[in-house]
Design an enzyme around this catalytic site. Structure first.
Site, mmCIF file in Angstrom:
data_model
loop_
_atom_site.group_PDB
_atom_site.id
_atom_site.type_symbol
_atom_site.label_atom_id
_atom_site.label_comp_id
_atom_site.label_asym_id
_atom_site.label_seq_id
_atom_site.Cartn_x
_atom_site.Cartn_y
_atom_site.Cartn_z
ATOM 1 C CE LYS A 157 -3.700 -2.424 2.414
ATOM 2 N NZ LYS A 157 -4.448 -2.588 3.688
ATOM 3 C CB THR A 158 3.871 1.983 -1.736
ATOM 4 O OG1 THR A 158 3.696 1.144 -2.892
ATOM 5 C CG2 THR A 158 4.518 1.165 -0.625
#
Length: 283
Positions: free
Chosen positions: A137-138
């Site tokens: 989740k970047t």
């Protein structure tokens, strides 16, 4: 760290970052910026772990500066206090300072924010021998920076990309018809050195994964009580990772002996910003 190799490794990133400023369409502006040297001060204005200086330096050097990494390297990963009023001093041509300032500071601020936030989790978890992991989740385009920053804060990288580990998630299980079928699907890919991790949602799935010989298990959205039950069944050589909405306020209740790691997506997508600025004046 070889700064020269680092800068070469993120050359395409820098091209992308600077393309957002679209400097190429205003040649007259670029050609008229004065090149006189200015004294620059990077001011650290918050409690933080300073992280991302390799990106900060690379941004200016991409434009043609020749900043010496030796000026900066002792500060990378260092804990700073707001009350110290710390600053790092260096010189640049005014044209490069002005052109590179915002991108260099954006990268440094993002990295320092993540490292600082990660360290809050990692410091607490380390007391119980548990590792804090990031997730995928970047921010698109910033995964390299954000994963680097997690490590600077004392955390660990989970996966850089999808194929580092075959992750059997709930959607796989739903599509293929269960844990067994989903695990068999990935095993049939014949990734000889590619491990498999299974996302587990209850004790029944945990037992199925054990029967399949899976060694890496993510206990997804388990309560602390459910984790304790899972640990009572844990076999030698098995890794347990807890995941699912764990934050700083709830972390303490998940620091359970027998748990190996906790993955926290918010250390990259939800890190509070720290305050930095760059000031310069004519010599």
């Amino acid at each position: 760290m070889s700064q020269n190799l680092f800068e070469k490794s993120i050359l395409k990133d820098m091209e992308y970052f600077f393309s957002e400023d679209d400097l190429s369409r205003n040649h007259s502006y670029i050609s008229q910026l004065p090149d006189e040297l200015v004294s620059c001060s990077l001011k650290i204005k918050d409690d933080m772990i300073l992280s991302g200086l390799p990106y900060f330096v690379a941004a200016f050097n991409y434009l043609g500066a020749q900043l010496d990494w030796n000026i900066f390297k002792e500060y990378e990963g260092k804990q700073f206090s707001k009350s110290d009023l710390s600053q790092i001093n260096f010189t640049l041509p005014f044209s490069l300072a002005l052109t590179g300032e915002r991108i260099a500071l954006n990268l440094l601020q993002r990295s320092s924010s993540i490292a600082t936030f990660t360290n809050k989790f990692a410091t607490l978890a380390a007391k119980r021998g548990i590792k804090i992991l990031d997730t995928r989740k970047t921010t698109p385009g910033l995964r390299g920076l954000e994963k680097y920053s997690v490590k600077q804060g004392g955390g660990f990288n989970h996966r850089l990309g999808q194929s580092d580990v075959w992750m059997v998630k709930d959607n796989h299980k739903s599509f293929f018809g269960g844990v067994k079928q989903a695990v068999e699907y990935f095993r049939n890919m014949n990734g000889f050195y590619t491990p498999i991790e299974v996302e587990i949602h209850d004790i029944d799935e945990l037992k199925i994964a054990f029967d399949l010989g899976v060694n890496h298990l993510m206990l997804d959205n388990f309560t602390p009580e459910q984790i304790k039950e899972a640990i009572s069944l844990k076999k030698n050589g098995v890794t347990y990772e807890a995941s699912g909405g764990i934050n700083l306020s709830s972390l303490e209740s998940y620091l359970i002996e027998g748990l190996d790691a906790i993955s926290v997506g918010s250390i990259t997508y939800g890190a509070p910003s720290v305050d930095l600025s760059l000031k310069y004046q004519r010599d």
